[in-house]
Design an enzyme around this catalytic site. Sequence first.
Site, PDB file in Angstrom:
ATOM      1  N   HIS A 100     -17.081  -4.903   4.702  1.00 30.98           N
ATOM      2  CA  HIS A 100     -16.129  -4.666   3.614  1.00 30.98           C
ATOM      3  C   HIS A 100     -16.352  -5.593   2.419  1.00 30.98           C
ATOM      4  CE1 HIS A 100     -13.919  -1.928   6.202  1.00 30.98           C
ATOM      5  NE2 HIS A 100     -13.903  -2.855   7.131  1.00 30.98           N
ATOM      6  N   LYS A 117       0.819  -1.222   0.000  1.00 31.28           N
ATOM      7  CA  LYS A 117       0.000   0.000   0.000  1.00 31.28           C
ATOM      8  C   LYS A 117       0.849   1.268   0.000  1.00 31.28           C
ATOM      9  CE  LYS A 117      -3.829  -2.315   0.025  1.00 31.28           C
ATOM     10  NZ  LYS A 117      -3.241  -3.580  -0.424  1.00 31.28           N
ATOM     11  N   ASN A 140      -6.567  -2.932  -7.476  1.00 34.22           N
ATOM     12  CA  ASN A 140      -6.697  -4.375  -7.601  1.00 34.22           C
ATOM     13  C   ASN A 140      -6.141  -4.786  -8.957  1.00 34.22           C
ATOM     14  OD1 ASN A 140      -7.894  -4.749  -5.092  1.00 34.22           O
ATOM     15  ND2 ASN A 140      -9.904  -4.252  -5.889  1.00 34.22           N
ATOM     16  N   LYS A 195      -3.183   1.561   9.004  1.00 36.18           N
ATOM     17  CA  LYS A 195      -3.371   0.424   8.098  1.00 36.18           C
ATOM     18  C   LYS A 195      -2.077  -0.373   7.940  1.00 36.18           C
ATOM     19  CE  LYS A 195      -6.878   2.535   5.108  1.00 36.18           C
ATOM     20  NZ  LYS A 195      -7.191   2.916   3.724  1.00 36.18           N
ATOM     21  N   GLU A 243      -3.335   7.377   7.639  1.00 39.06           N
ATOM     22  CA  GLU A 243      -4.059   8.278   6.730  1.00 39.06           C
ATOM     23  C   GLU A 243      -5.186   8.984   7.482  1.00 39.06           C
ATOM     24  OE1 GLU A 243      -3.764   6.132   2.361  1.00 39.06           O
ATOM     25  OE2 GLU A 243      -5.493   5.711   3.608  1.00 39.06           O
ATOM     26  N   ARG A 247     -24.963  -9.518  -5.949  1.00 37.51           N
ATOM     27  CA  ARG A 247     -24.256 -10.772  -5.641  1.00 37.51           C
ATOM     28  C   ARG A 247     -25.210 -11.682  -4.881  1.00 37.51           C
ATOM     29  NH1 ARG A 247     -18.003  -9.401  -4.049  1.00 37.51           N
ATOM     30  NH2 ARG A 247     -17.742  -7.607  -5.426  1.00 37.51           N
ATOM     31  N   ARG A 298      -6.244  -7.238 -10.967  1.00 33.76           N
ATOM     32  CA  ARG A 298      -6.909  -8.458 -11.452  1.00 33.76           C
ATOM     33  C   ARG A 298      -8.284  -8.084 -11.975  1.00 33.76           C
ATOM     34  NH1 ARG A 298     -10.744  -8.595  -7.517  1.00 33.76           N
ATOM     35  NH2 ARG A 298     -10.070  -7.971  -5.433  1.00 33.76           N
ATOM     36  N   GLU A 321      -6.566   1.831  -3.054  1.00 30.84           N
ATOM     37  CA  GLU A 321      -5.729   0.719  -3.502  1.00 30.84           C
ATOM     38  C   GLU A 321      -6.051   0.374  -4.952  1.00 30.84           C
ATOM     39  OE1 GLU A 321      -6.699  -2.451  -0.767  1.00 30.84           O
ATOM     40  OE2 GLU A 321      -8.189  -3.273  -2.118  1.00 30.84           O
TER      41      GLU A 321
END
Lengths: 463, 142
Positions: free
Chosen positions: A249, A129, A303, A172, A214, A351, A305, A301
């Site tokens: 999350h 990160k 990802n 974090k 942060e 979902r 993928r 962040e």
Amino acid sequence: MAEPLDNTASAKQRFDTVLIANRGEIAARIQRACRELGLKTVAICSEADKHAPYGKAADGLICIGPSNAAKSYLNQDAILLAARLTGAGAIHPGYGFLSESAAFSKAVENAGLVFIGPEASSIATMGDKISAKRAMIAAGVPCVPGPDTSLPGVAAAVERIAQEIGYPVIIKAAGGGGGRGMRVVPEADALHEAIALTREEARQAFGSPELYMEKFLEHPRHIEIQVLCDAHGNAAWLGHRDCSMQRRHQKVVEEAPAPGIAPDVIHSVGLACVKACRQIGYRGVGTFEFLYENGAFYFIEMNTRLQVEHPVTEMTSGIDIVHAQIRAAQGEPLDLRQDDVRCDGHSFECRINAEDPDNFLPSAGLITDLALPQEPGIRVDTHIHAGYRVSPYYDSLIAKLIVHAPTRAEAIAKMRAALAATRVDGISTNLPLLRALFEDEAFARGDMDIHYLEQWLRQRRTA
Amino acid sequence: MSAIDLSDPATIAVLTDALIAAGVDGLEITKAGGHLRIVVSKGEGARVSLIGNAQPDFSAPLVAIVKAPMAGRFCASHPSAPAEAEHLPRAVSDKDVIGFLRIGFVLLPIPAGRSGLLTRRLTEPDALVGFGDPLCEIEPLQ
């Protein structure tokens, strides 16, 4: 777009057989994309997934280990062995499991195969990160206030950083993600205990005690930008998504585009993401995740993928992201320019999870009957069928219900009808919860942040 | 959920295989109708005791299935072994190698895992097998 660089070793790699190193709906989704591109597929499975339909539909199927994911889908050596035995030329990691493992990407390439995803160095940069934040700042991507360095060990120095940022702050883990390894600090008195606890958690969960700090945003939305890059230095961003509807999350409902964000504001952020991709030599698809509060974006962040929620961007952009990802891995140059990218209409994804809608406990077992909607503007990505046995070993996601309509209001109406027409018998699912959520007025207005769903669930429980 | 018949030799064989595969020494299940105890003793195969109304029908032999420990191509014998090495049925001890998995240039020996009579191969020579695929059957020696 930038001038083609065409100077990477992986720029011209061809393959005709793809091993899909994943399971469930995403294995079926990737298999479909490969077929459409004329590629053969090899499915891998654990013992629990031996009878999955995508295994039977694949050109080759090989069981690589027992049901425990650590010994099958997370077993890098078993996957590489399966690729070797079946003659696969490329490995698609899907999402989850080894998809964001720099070591796996490197091992695949070292074995002379193509990893359908970014190079190991890109995954490593964005997986940490702190280095990711540093790369984003260098590319002009807006970040959450706070230093792009790990926290020092000296207490006074840490206190000074927190004072400069302003409370509340969030601690974090540098190697964390997925909502784990973080702790909110509302005021100075709680700072040192929070750091000690998070550092120990980070050491145990991620193998590194490195932390960073942060500004904590109290009511942000979760906004994503989808990017697509080839191996020649070309890149484009394909649109944005709102994934604020989360529980612990974990995203539950996603939509594209994110409602209520001015096009000129998001446009500049999208271009900064593209610039960042070029700077780190990124290849394939990726997602930049942001918190959005009071009209400003803050990078959290990337990802590296394919995302679970990629279909909503496919529905609004008309671009098949998995096709594009595979073509990029084959060394083909990107066949679109940024100006070609459009966002038409509105899309939602629900979902559908095999879980109790009240207490969210996983619900494994036999699906005795199944009804899925089939209409224009409705898409269902799934691997289940009547007679399928949902395994207790893996993630509870069993299907993704996706709709597309000209406006957000029409898309909500279409999703209500699609949810009403969906039935999964024999196990519990979160369908009742999703149906209720799509009747919620605040959700219909687009008036929500990342805490909204948890609050809504609490209110329902006490009502 | 359907009730498990603890007196069914096939069920007992499956449970026994699962225990051996998981490295578990034993299992006891108590139900209203009876009590099943499986003890896996090293080298001797499994010892089964069953107490209660239902008694297993052991007139049919308890066939053990040898399964592939990983993916590879199945070879019934070493390439340099004489043809008679593949002859069936034949008596084997638990440490006897009853086949190989070929992975590139490597041949991984597959031990019988129990003593008995190797009666049948369940996989064609050079077939691609995955983890857990059945390779051979071993019956107890009379």
